[in-house]
Design an enzyme around this catalytic site. Structure first.
Site, PDB file in Angstrom:
ATOM      1  N   THR A   1      36.347  -0.873  33.936  1.00  0.00           N
ATOM      2  CA  THR A   1      36.343  -1.822  32.807  1.00  0.00           C
ATOM      3  C   THR A   1      37.740  -2.372  32.547  1.00  0.00           C
ATOM      4  O   THR A   1      37.951  -3.592  32.509  1.00  0.00           O
ATOM      5  CB  THR A   1      35.811  -1.107  31.536  1.00  0.00           C
ATOM      6  OG1 THR A   1      34.528  -0.570  31.825  1.00  0.00           O
ATOM      7  CG2 THR A   1      35.712  -2.056  30.368  1.00  0.00           C
ATOM      8  N   VAL A   2      38.723  -1.479  32.373  1.00  0.00           N
ATOM      9  CA  VAL A   2      40.066  -1.955  32.019  1.00  0.00           C
ATOM     10  C   VAL A   2      40.750  -2.606  33.227  1.00  0.00           C
ATOM     11  O   VAL A   2      41.404  -3.644  33.099  1.00  0.00           O
ATOM     12  CB  VAL A   2      40.923  -0.802  31.438  1.00  0.00           C
ATOM     13  CG1 VAL A   2      42.295  -1.329  31.009  1.00  0.00           C
ATOM     14  CG2 VAL A   2      40.226  -0.144  30.247  1.00  0.00           C
TER      15      VAL A   2
ATOM     16  N   LYS B   1      45.116   7.761  27.772  1.00  0.00           N
ATOM     17  CA  LYS B   1      45.561   8.632  26.660  1.00  0.00           C
ATOM     18  C   LYS B   1      45.552  10.111  27.021  1.00  0.00           C
ATOM     19  O   LYS B   1      46.366  10.878  26.511  1.00  0.00           O
ATOM     20  CB  LYS B   1      44.741   8.383  25.402  1.00  0.00           C
ATOM     21  CG  LYS B   1      43.226   8.393  25.591  1.00  0.00           C
ATOM     22  CD  LYS B   1      42.665   7.011  25.738  1.00  0.00           C
ATOM     23  CE  LYS B   1      41.267   7.050  26.301  1.00  0.00           C
ATOM     24  NZ  LYS B   1      40.416   6.038  25.759  1.00  0.00           N
TER      25      LYS B   1
ATOM     26  N   VAL C   1      46.701   3.929  22.835  1.00  0.00           N
ATOM     27  CA  VAL C   1      46.257   4.122  21.442  1.00  0.00           C
ATOM     28  C   VAL C   1      45.925   2.759  20.839  1.00  0.00           C
ATOM     29  O   VAL C   1      46.721   1.821  20.932  1.00  0.00           O
ATOM     30  CB  VAL C   1      47.347   4.795  20.577  1.00  0.00           C
ATOM     31  CG1 VAL C   1      46.844   5.008  19.153  1.00  0.00           C
ATOM     32  CG2 VAL C   1      47.800   6.115  21.182  1.00  0.00           C
TER      33      VAL C   1
ATOM     34  N   GLY D   1      43.678   0.464  21.617  1.00  0.00           N
ATOM     35  CA  GLY D   1      43.258  -0.649  22.481  1.00  0.00           C
ATOM     36  C   GLY D   1      44.299  -1.756  22.487  1.00  0.00           C
ATOM     37  O   GLY D   1      45.440  -1.566  22.904  1.00  0.00           O
TER      38      GLY D   1
ATOM     39  N   GLY E   1      30.940  -1.228  27.046  1.00  0.00           N
ATOM     40  CA  GLY E   1      32.181  -0.799  27.717  1.00  0.00           C
ATOM     41  C   GLY E   1      33.191  -0.179  26.773  1.00  0.00           C
ATOM     42  O   GLY E   1      34.375  -0.115  27.083  1.00  0.00           O
TER      43      GLY E   1
ATOM     44  N   ASP F   1      38.939  12.128  21.904  1.00  0.00           N
ATOM     45  CA  ASP F   1      39.731  10.929  22.202  1.00  0.00           C
ATOM     46  C   ASP F   1      40.677  10.623  21.025  1.00  0.00           C
ATOM     47  O   ASP F   1      41.883  10.413  21.227  1.00  0.00           O
ATOM     48  CB  ASP F   1      38.761   9.757  22.442  1.00  0.00           C
ATOM     49  CG  ASP F   1      39.469   8.439  22.709  1.00  0.00           C
ATOM     50  OD1 ASP F   1      40.019   8.275  23.805  1.00  0.00           O
ATOM     51  OD2 ASP F   1      39.477   7.593  21.802  1.00  0.00           O
TER      52      ASP F   1
ATOM     53  N   LYS G   1      44.895  10.644  20.779  1.00  0.00           N
ATOM     54  CA  LYS G   1      45.620   9.477  20.249  1.00  0.00           C
ATOM     55  C   LYS G   1      46.510   9.870  19.064  1.00  0.00           C
ATOM     56  O   LYS G   1      47.652   9.423  18.978  1.00  0.00           O
ATOM     57  CB  LYS G   1      44.628   8.378  19.866  1.00  0.00           C
ATOM     58  CG  LYS G   1      43.986   7.735  21.104  1.00  0.00           C
ATOM     59  CD  LYS G   1      42.808   6.860  20.735  1.00  0.00           C
ATOM     60  CE  LYS G   1      42.238   6.111  21.922  1.00  0.00           C
ATOM     61  NZ  LYS G   1      40.938   5.475  21.629  1.00  0.00           N
TER      62      LYS G   1
ATOM     63  N   GLY H   1      37.525  -1.796  24.568  1.00  0.00           N
ATOM     64  CA  GLY H   1      36.928  -2.954  25.242  1.00  0.00           C
ATOM     65  C   GLY H   1      37.855  -3.490  26.311  1.00  0.00           C
ATOM     66  O   GLY H   1      39.074  -3.299  26.269  1.00  0.00           O
TER      67      GLY H   1
HETATM   68  N1  HSE Z   1      36.441   5.215  24.120  1.00  0.00           N
HETATM   69  C1  HSE Z   1      37.632   4.707  23.515  1.00  0.00           C
HETATM   70  C2  HSE Z   1      37.273   4.197  22.142  1.00  0.00           C
HETATM   71  C3  HSE Z   1      38.216   3.625  24.367  1.00  0.00           C
HETATM   72  O1  HSE Z   1      36.081   4.030  21.866  1.00  0.00           O
HETATM   73  O2  HSE Z   1      38.147   3.988  21.312  1.00  0.00           O
HETATM   74  C4  HSE Z   1      39.556   3.125  23.921  1.00  0.00           C
HETATM   75  O3  HSE Z   1      40.539   4.126  24.006  1.00  0.00           O
END
Ligand code: HSE
Length: 409
Positions: A11-12, A100, A127, A129, A182, A196, A200, A297
């Protein structure tokens, strides 16, 4: 001309390729040279895509190519990303990453290697996005002592909580939607269990305090216990439920935690909805600052990665100092952290006296059929746990507990 390699065409990674192509001309102006992708590392084939002729499977081809100055690492996960990034830095190539897990675990070591080799290890996309937060902490807020950072740091869980509240949808349906868009991690528990957000806030706390906050020291709870009953209580209290990662200085100590929290609807984070992230920073001289934007995203995250690639190209041969030493930051024990909480149980009037005999005077929340809820006074996490155990021993089953943002309650 600068040549770069992209590790991972997920995705990224595909977003990085798209951003570099869409904004090719303006990026060349800002970087003062054009930026071309020479390789994309991925084990899969992508016929018919813009990268089909750039794909390699052997990382050594990239490592040994002296033309490649910068690597965008967007594979995710600690290995093999850690090995690849370390080798790149030792070879004198800068790295921009969105990873991260890698940054939280090996950040100080990789920063030190980058410094020794006069290159850069940049991680804005790790961190928030697309939200600029790493660079502001490093560059713009350096006159301040950071007293507090509180943030909605995970787009997936914020998307889920927003949809559960507004559309009364169930957890699994909304998670599936976040995956299709995504936003979600490969393993959904990384999002929904708070892991996650934990990594962060560990990264942000390390930058705020200048020494290493180990993510494994951070008490972390996710959103899997939140149900429609909690949203009904939140509505009765005129509050919003958000997954919050926070770190805070308390005198000469500090704590960090990730948990769902009830925020009053005047709190700056309470109306950060959908996939958006919000990061509230309090400095001792600047006061309150708020960062807001798309937290996950393809293109928002790729935007932050490409901005780091541009910075690396602009700083060729010159290390940008990042203050994050490997000295461990000792956090307060979870039991010492101050807390105020909402708890609920199945409605039985005779339990009201029991709750008050254990907690003293509490605020009762009415209006949700079949359940009773109360808000405790301020105490420590340790005292809260002891009182909950006592309630359990006396026969009261707490169905769910959500902490309150006490400064605004
Ligand atoms: N899965 C993470 C989120 C992706 O939903 O924030 C971005 O770090």
């Amino acid at each position: 001309m600068a040549k770069i390699a992209v590790l991972g065409y997920g995705t990224v990674g595909s977003g990085v390729v798209e951003v570099l192509s869409t904004n090719k001309d303006s990026i060349a102006v800002k970087a003062e040279t054009s930026i071309d992708i020479k390789y994309v590392l991925d084990l899969k084939e992508f016929p018919g895509t813009p990268v089909e002729n750039l794909l390699v499977k052997d990382y050594d081809i990239i490592l040994e190519d002296e033309e490649v100055d910068v690597i965008a690492e967007v594979m995710g996960g600690v290995e093999p990303a850690y090995t690849f990034v370390k080798k790149a830095l030792l070879k004198g190539k800068s790295v921009a990453t969105s990873n991260k897990e890698l940054v939280a675990k090996h950040g100080p070591e990789l920063l030190a290697i980058a410094k020794e080799n006069h290159v850069n290890f940049l991680f804005e996309a790790s961190v928030g996005g697309g939200i600029p937060i790493i660079r502001p902490l490093n560059k713009s807020l350096t006159a301040d002592e950071i007293m507090e950072i509180s943030g909605i740091l995970n787009g997936t869980t914020n998307f889920i909580l927003t949809k559960m509240k507004n559309e009364r949808l169930d957890f699994d349906t909304v998670l599936k939607e976040a995956q299709d868009l995504g936003y979600a991690e490969l393993h959904p528990e990384a999002d929904v269990e708070g892991y996650d957000a934990c990594r962060k806030i560990a990264i942000l706390a390390s930058l705020a305090f200048g020494s290493h906050v180990d993510f494994e020291d951070i008490h972390t709870e996710g959103i899997t216990k939140i149900s429609q009953v909690d949203f009904q209580f939140a509505e009765a209290m005129k509050m919003e439920i958000k997954l919050i990662g926070r770190c805070e200085k308390v005198d000469d100590k500090a704590f960090a935690m990730v948990s769902p929290m009830l925020l009053s609807d005047t709190h700056p984070l309470s109306h950060v909805d959908d996939v958006f992230n919000g990061i509230f920073v309090q400095g001792n001289v600047i006061g309150d600052v708020m960062f807001y934007g798309a937290g996950a995203g393809k293109l928002p995250t790729a935007s932050a990665v490409v901005a780091d690639v541009i910075d690396a190209v602009k700083h060729k041969g010159k290390n940008i100092i990042v203050k994050w030493s490997s000295d461990p930051k000792v956090l307060m024990a979870t039991e010492e952290i101050p807390v105020k909480a909402f708890a609920r149980f199945a409605d039985t009037d005779e339990k009201i006296e029991l709750v008050e005999s254990v907690f003293g005077s509490v605020e009762w929340i009415e209006g949700v059929e079949g359940h009773k809820g109360f808000v405790t006074g301020e105490m420590t996490e340790g005292e809260l746990s002891t009182k909950l155990v006592e309630l359990g021993q006396k026969g009261l089953v707490i169905e769910n507990l959500i902490r309150l943002e006490s400064k605004v309650a």
